[in-house]
Design a protein around this motif. Structure first.
Motif, PDB file in Angstrom:
ATOM      1  N   HIS A  10      -6.456   2.669   5.445  1.00 51.62           N
ATOM      2  CA  HIS A  10      -7.023   3.130   6.715  1.00 51.62           C
ATOM      3  C   HIS A  10      -8.542   2.995   6.726  1.00 51.62           C
ATOM      4  O   HIS A  10      -9.229   3.722   7.452  1.00 51.62           O
ATOM      5  CB  HIS A  10      -6.628   4.594   6.969  1.00 51.62           C
ATOM      6  CG  HIS A  10      -5.159   4.764   7.177  1.00 51.62           C
ATOM      7  ND1 HIS A  10      -4.336   5.279   6.201  1.00 51.62           N
ATOM      8  CD2 HIS A  10      -4.367   4.450   8.219  1.00 51.62           C
ATOM      9  CE1 HIS A  10      -3.091   5.301   6.643  1.00 51.62           C
ATOM     10  NE2 HIS A  10      -3.074   4.796   7.862  1.00 51.62           N
ATOM     11  N   SER A  11      -9.072   2.108   5.916  1.00 52.20           N
ATOM     12  CA  SER A  11     -10.519   1.914   5.800  1.00 52.20           C
ATOM     13  C   SER A  11     -10.843   0.426   5.833  1.00 52.20           C
ATOM     14  O   SER A  11     -10.010  -0.406   5.489  1.00 52.20           O
ATOM     15  CB  SER A  11     -11.035   2.517   4.492  1.00 52.20           C
ATOM     16  OG  SER A  11     -10.772   3.905   4.437  1.00 52.20           O
ATOM     17  N   THR A  12     -12.072   0.111   6.243  1.00 50.82           N
ATOM     18  CA  THR A  12     -12.528  -1.277   6.306  1.00 50.82           C
ATOM     19  C   THR A  12     -13.989  -1.347   5.883  1.00 50.82           C
ATOM     20  O   THR A  12     -14.793  -0.511   6.298  1.00 50.82           O
ATOM     21  CB  THR A  12     -12.426  -1.830   7.740  1.00 50.82           C
ATOM     22  OG1 THR A  12     -11.094  -1.667   8.214  1.00 50.82           O
ATOM     23  CG2 THR A  12     -12.801  -3.294   7.803  1.00 50.82           C
ATOM     24  N   GLY A  27     -16.293 -10.482   9.147  1.00 51.81           N
ATOM     25  CA  GLY A  27     -15.467 -10.571   7.956  1.00 51.81           C
ATOM     26  C   GLY A  27     -15.415  -9.235   7.252  1.00 51.81           C
ATOM     27  O   GLY A  27     -15.969  -8.241   7.731  1.00 51.81           O
ATOM     28  N   GLN A  28     -14.735  -9.239   6.115  1.00 46.00           N
ATOM     29  CA  GLN A  28     -14.618  -8.010   5.341  1.00 46.00           C
ATOM     30  C   GLN A  28     -14.405  -8.328   3.873  1.00 46.00           C
ATOM     31  O   GLN A  28     -14.110  -9.458   3.510  1.00 46.00           O
ATOM     32  CB  GLN A  28     -13.466  -7.158   5.865  1.00 46.00           C
ATOM     33  CG  GLN A  28     -12.100  -7.800   5.717  1.00 46.00           C
ATOM     34  CD  GLN A  28     -10.999  -6.925   6.279  1.00 46.00           C
ATOM     35  OE1 GLN A  28     -11.141  -5.719   6.385  1.00 46.00           O
ATOM     36  NE2 GLN A  28      -9.884  -7.526   6.634  1.00 46.00           N
ATOM     37  N   PHE A  53     -18.017  -3.718  -4.434  1.00 38.46           N
ATOM     38  CA  PHE A  53     -17.233  -4.685  -3.672  1.00 38.46           C
ATOM     39  C   PHE A  53     -16.976  -5.914  -4.525  1.00 38.46           C
ATOM     40  O   PHE A  53     -17.906  -6.450  -5.127  1.00 38.46           O
ATOM     41  CB  PHE A  53     -17.981  -5.122  -2.405  1.00 38.46           C
ATOM     42  CG  PHE A  53     -18.477  -3.973  -1.578  1.00 38.46           C
ATOM     43  CD1 PHE A  53     -17.613  -3.209  -0.839  1.00 38.46           C
ATOM     44  CD2 PHE A  53     -19.827  -3.655  -1.577  1.00 38.46           C
ATOM     45  CE1 PHE A  53     -18.076  -2.150  -0.085  1.00 38.46           C
ATOM     46  CE2 PHE A  53     -20.296  -2.591  -0.835  1.00 38.46           C
ATOM     47  CZ  PHE A  53     -19.413  -1.836  -0.084  1.00 38.46           C
ATOM     48  N   ASP A  54     -15.742  -6.359  -4.563  1.00 33.45           N
ATOM     49  CA  ASP A  54     -15.366  -7.594  -5.247  1.00 33.45           C
ATOM     50  C   ASP A  54     -15.685  -8.747  -4.296  1.00 33.45           C
ATOM     51  O   ASP A  54     -14.988  -8.956  -3.306  1.00 33.45           O
ATOM     52  CB  ASP A  54     -13.885  -7.550  -5.585  1.00 33.45           C
ATOM     53  CG  ASP A  54     -13.378  -8.838  -6.193  1.00 33.45           C
ATOM     54  OD1 ASP A  54     -14.187  -9.752  -6.476  1.00 33.45           O
ATOM     55  OD2 ASP A  54     -12.148  -8.948  -6.370  1.00 33.45           O
ATOM     56  N   VAL A 167     -18.797  -0.033   8.032  1.00 33.89           N
ATOM     57  CA  VAL A 167     -17.821   0.601   7.152  1.00 33.89           C
ATOM     58  C   VAL A 167     -17.088   1.688   7.938  1.00 33.89           C
ATOM     59  O   VAL A 167     -17.724   2.519   8.584  1.00 33.89           O
ATOM     60  CB  VAL A 167     -18.531   1.237   5.923  1.00 33.89           C
ATOM     61  CG1 VAL A 167     -17.519   1.884   4.999  1.00 33.89           C
ATOM     62  CG2 VAL A 167     -19.357   0.192   5.182  1.00 33.89           C
ATOM     63  N   GLU A 168     -15.777   1.638   7.895  1.00 38.73           N
ATOM     64  CA  GLU A 168     -14.947   2.699   8.469  1.00 38.73           C
ATOM     65  C   GLU A 168     -14.115   3.268   7.339  1.00 38.73           C
ATOM     66  O   GLU A 168     -13.387   2.534   6.666  1.00 38.73           O
ATOM     67  CB  GLU A 168     -14.056   2.135   9.566  1.00 38.73           C
ATOM     68  CG  GLU A 168     -14.851   1.605  10.753  1.00 38.73           C
ATOM     69  CD  GLU A 168     -13.984   1.031  11.845  1.00 38.73           C
ATOM     70  OE1 GLU A 168     -12.777   1.326  11.886  1.00 38.73           O
ATOM     71  OE2 GLU A 168     -14.525   0.280  12.669  1.00 38.73           O
TER      72      GLU A 168
END
Length: 175
Positions: A10-12, A27-28, A53-54, A167-168
């Motif tokens: 539930h996150s981005t 993008g993400q 972050f990878d 970021v969410e």
């Protein structure tokens, strides 16, 4: 301080950049870890926040573009496989927050401030408390060594230099 878990389903963690001076590419990063500790998330000013972050997980909806972003022209994932953020100061701003921290991309560390909106608190169907936050910051990619670009025949450049990081997050107490 309690530990909190980011619910990645539930996150981005996303970004957007101007493309050809006329549109945006979004993008993400689909793989990341987060360390969130706080006395209580209803007052984020007590928190300590860290992300890794990878970079190889970058997804901009184009395999060719993603491969270019992973190359030495941009992120150089072979040499610099991760991006990190660690909060250094969090202040309340009305009902929202300013989260300042050290962002490291390609071994370049600079302070970045995220505007953070507290979305609220709820209880999911399994009785677990969840908290929601949205955060946004803008960086100049060239300050982090991401300088590749191409001039356009019509003037301007292919890739804008300003990147919006969006970021969410949905978080809940660690088990």
């Amino acid at each position: 301080m309690k530990k909190w878990t980011v619910d990645q389903s539930h996150s981005t963690v996303g970004f957007e950049v101007k493309h050809m001076m006329v549109s945006k590419v979004k993008g993400q990063f689909t793989s990341y870890t987060a360390d969130v500790a706080a006395s209580e998330l209803e007052d984020l000013s007590t928190a300590s926040i860290g992300f890794t972050f990878d970079v190889a997980s970058i997804d901009s909806n184009s395999d060719d573009r993603d491969n270019h972003l992973k190359s030495a022209d941009f992120f150089d994932v072979e040499t610099y496989p991760s991006i990190t953020f660690h909060s250094t100061n969090i202040t309340k701003d009305g009902n929202d927050y300013k989260v300042t921290g050290d962002l490291t991309i390609k071994d370049v560390t600079k302070p970045v401030t995220f505007d953070v909106e507290y979305g609220g608190k709820g209880t999911n169907p399994w009785g677990v408390e969840v908290y929601g936050f949205e955060a946004e910051a803008k960086i100049n990619r060239e300050e982090f060594g991401l300088t590749w670009n191409a001039a356009l025949e019509t003037g301007g450049v292919l890739v804008g230099k300003d990147i919006k990081i969006k970021v969410e997050l949905e978080v809940n107490p660690s088990a």
